[in-house]
Design a protein around this motif. Structure first.
Motif, mmCIF file in Angstrom:
data_model
loop_
_atom_site.group_PDB
_atom_site.id
_atom_site.type_symbol
_atom_site.label_atom_id
_atom_site.label_comp_id
_atom_site.label_asym_id
_atom_site.label_seq_id
_atom_site.Cartn_x
_atom_site.Cartn_y
_atom_site.Cartn_z
ATOM 1 N N ASN A 116 0.845 -1.192 0.000
ATOM 2 C CA ASN A 116 0.000 0.000 0.000
ATOM 3 C C ASN A 116 0.883 1.245 0.000
ATOM 4 O OD1 ASN A 116 0.982 0.177 2.596
ATOM 5 N ND2 ASN A 116 -0.983 -0.117 3.603
ATOM 6 N N LEU A 144 -14.076 -6.766 1.433
ATOM 7 C CA LEU A 144 -13.832 -5.806 0.358
ATOM 8 C C LEU A 144 -13.569 -4.417 0.930
ATOM 9 C CD1 LEU A 144 -13.809 -4.818 -2.582
ATOM 10 C CD2 LEU A 144 -16.312 -4.663 -2.456
ATOM 11 N N LEU A 147 -10.229 -4.310 2.652
ATOM 12 C CA LEU A 147 -9.143 -4.277 1.670
ATOM 13 C C LEU A 147 -9.063 -2.902 1.003
ATOM 14 C CD1 LEU A 147 -7.048 -6.330 0.628
ATOM 15 C CD2 LEU A 147 -8.575 -6.797 -1.293
ATOM 16 N N ALA A 148 -10.224 -2.322 0.719
ATOM 17 C CA ALA A 148 -10.254 -0.988 0.110
ATOM 18 C C ALA A 148 -9.672 0.054 1.063
ATOM 19 C CB ALA A 148 -11.687 -0.622 -0.272
ATOM 20 N N TYR A 151 -5.831 -0.197 1.077
ATOM 21 C CA TYR A 151 -5.218 0.429 -0.095
ATOM 22 C C TYR A 151 -5.697 1.867 -0.309
ATOM 23 C CZ TYR A 151 -3.248 -4.070 -1.484
ATOM 24 O OH TYR A 151 -2.519 -5.239 -1.526
ATOM 25 N N ARG A 153 -8.581 3.110 -0.960
ATOM 26 C CA ARG A 153 -9.483 3.273 -2.101
ATOM 27 C C ARG A 153 -10.831 3.840 -1.666
ATOM 28 N NH1 ARG A 153 -6.471 3.933 -5.966
ATOM 29 N NH2 ARG A 153 -5.124 4.429 -4.211
ATOM 30 N N ALA A 200 -16.016 0.396 -5.291
ATOM 31 C CA ALA A 200 -14.887 0.025 -4.429
ATOM 32 C C ALA A 200 -14.200 -1.226 -4.964
ATOM 33 C CB ALA A 200 -15.378 -0.207 -2.998
ATOM 34 N N ASP A 203 -12.203 -0.238 -8.029
ATOM 35 C CA ASP A 203 -11.016 0.551 -7.676
ATOM 36 C C ASP A 203 -9.904 -0.343 -7.131
ATOM 37 O OD1 ASP A 203 -12.037 2.947 -8.482
ATOM 38 O OD2 ASP A 203 -12.733 3.561 -6.501
ATOM 39 N N VAL A 204 -10.279 -1.300 -6.283
ATOM 40 C CA VAL A 204 -9.284 -2.228 -5.741
ATOM 41 C C VAL A 204 -8.722 -3.104 -6.862
ATOM 42 C CG1 VAL A 204 -8.893 -4.162 -4.166
ATOM 43 C CG2 VAL A 204 -10.296 -2.236 -3.439
ATOM 44 N N TYR A 207 -6.245 -1.154 -8.800
ATOM 45 C CA TYR A 207 -5.015 -0.974 -8.024
ATOM 46 C C TYR A 207 -4.156 -2.234 -8.077
ATOM 47 C CZ TYR A 207 -1.914 0.294 -4.177
ATOM 48 O OH TYR A 207 -0.801 0.583 -3.420
ATOM 49 N N LEU A 208 -4.812 -3.388 -8.021
ATOM 50 C CA LEU A 208 -4.085 -4.661 -8.032
ATOM 51 C C LEU A 208 -3.668 -5.081 -9.434
ATOM 52 C CD1 LEU A 208 -6.238 -6.707 -5.470
ATOM 53 C CD2 LEU A 208 -4.046 -5.581 -5.066
#
Length: 219
Positions: A116, A144, A147-148, A151, A153, A200, A203-204, A207-208
């Motif tokens: 992150n 979720l 996790l968001a 990071y 998000r 969300a 977005d995650v 990012y991944l």
């Protein structure tokens, strides 16, 4: 089949070029910052020599006191270079893992966890980060959101903002957004709409570096 392989090879090549460009930009930025620091130090030294020579009393031969706290030391420059190199390492690590994740297509494919913004990498063993593409596709809303948050998000809640401000003011010794309890996240989930949760998720996924998306006409 050959067309798919060629397409994947093209995507890999494009991502590799992007990583090189990003690394070059950061490297050039670091060099420029270092040059500015050195230029400032040279200017300060020259300015100091001028002021110091004028400060010598002709009568007593003594020098007035001066404040050297504004001068950048060699240790400061070394620390700056270390910080920039650390940022470069994080960017490179994230780029490599995104590249790997972008090639994941099958449900059983293992997902590479990304660092992150603080450089922390989630542990798969704690059950929050999904092990495979299928686990991410079917991730529960609570995981979720967690996790968001990890990071960044999602925007921080009022409580998280207050906790962070207390940390900045020295009222608490540490602040970790990941310390949010499941109960707090469950209450927060009540305020989320399906579209917001889908956003969300997307977005995650971006990012991944994953190609999975919820909804239609989503980039």
């Amino acid at each position: 089949m050959s067309n798919e392989i060629e397409l994947l090879q093209k995507q890999v090549s494009e991502l590799q070029d992007l990583v090189k460009k990003q690394s070059l930009i950061i490297s050039k930025t670091g060099e420029r910052v270092l040059e500015l620091q050195l230029d400032k130090q040279k200017h300060d030294v020259t300015d100091f020599d001028s002021k110091f020579s004028k400060s010598i009393s002709k009568k007593s031969g003594s020098a007035t006191q001066f404040d050297a706290t504004d001068f950048a030391t060699n240790e400061d420059l070394v620390e700056l270079v270390k910080e920039l190199q650390g940022e470069l390492n994080f960017i490179e690590e994230r780029s490599i893992r995104r590249l790997v994740n972008s090639l994941k297509k099958d449900d059983d494919d293992v997902i590479a966890p990304l660092p992150n913004a603080d450089g922390d990498i989630p542990a798969i063993s704690d059950g929050v980060f999904p092990k495979s593409l299928k686990e991410f596709k079917d991730i529960p809303d609570l995981k979720l959101v967690r996790l968001a948050k990890f990071y960044e998000r999602l925007p921080p809640t009022l409580k998280e903002q207050e906790d962070f401000e207390n940390f900045l003011e020295g009222k608490v010794e540490a602040f970790h957004i990941n310390e949010t309890t499941d109960e707090e996240i469950s209450k927060e989930l009540e305020k989320f709409s399906k579209d917001e949760l889908d956003d969300a998720f997307n977005d995650v996924a971006r990012y991944l570096g994953l190609s999975l998306r919820r909804g239609t006409e989503i980039w």
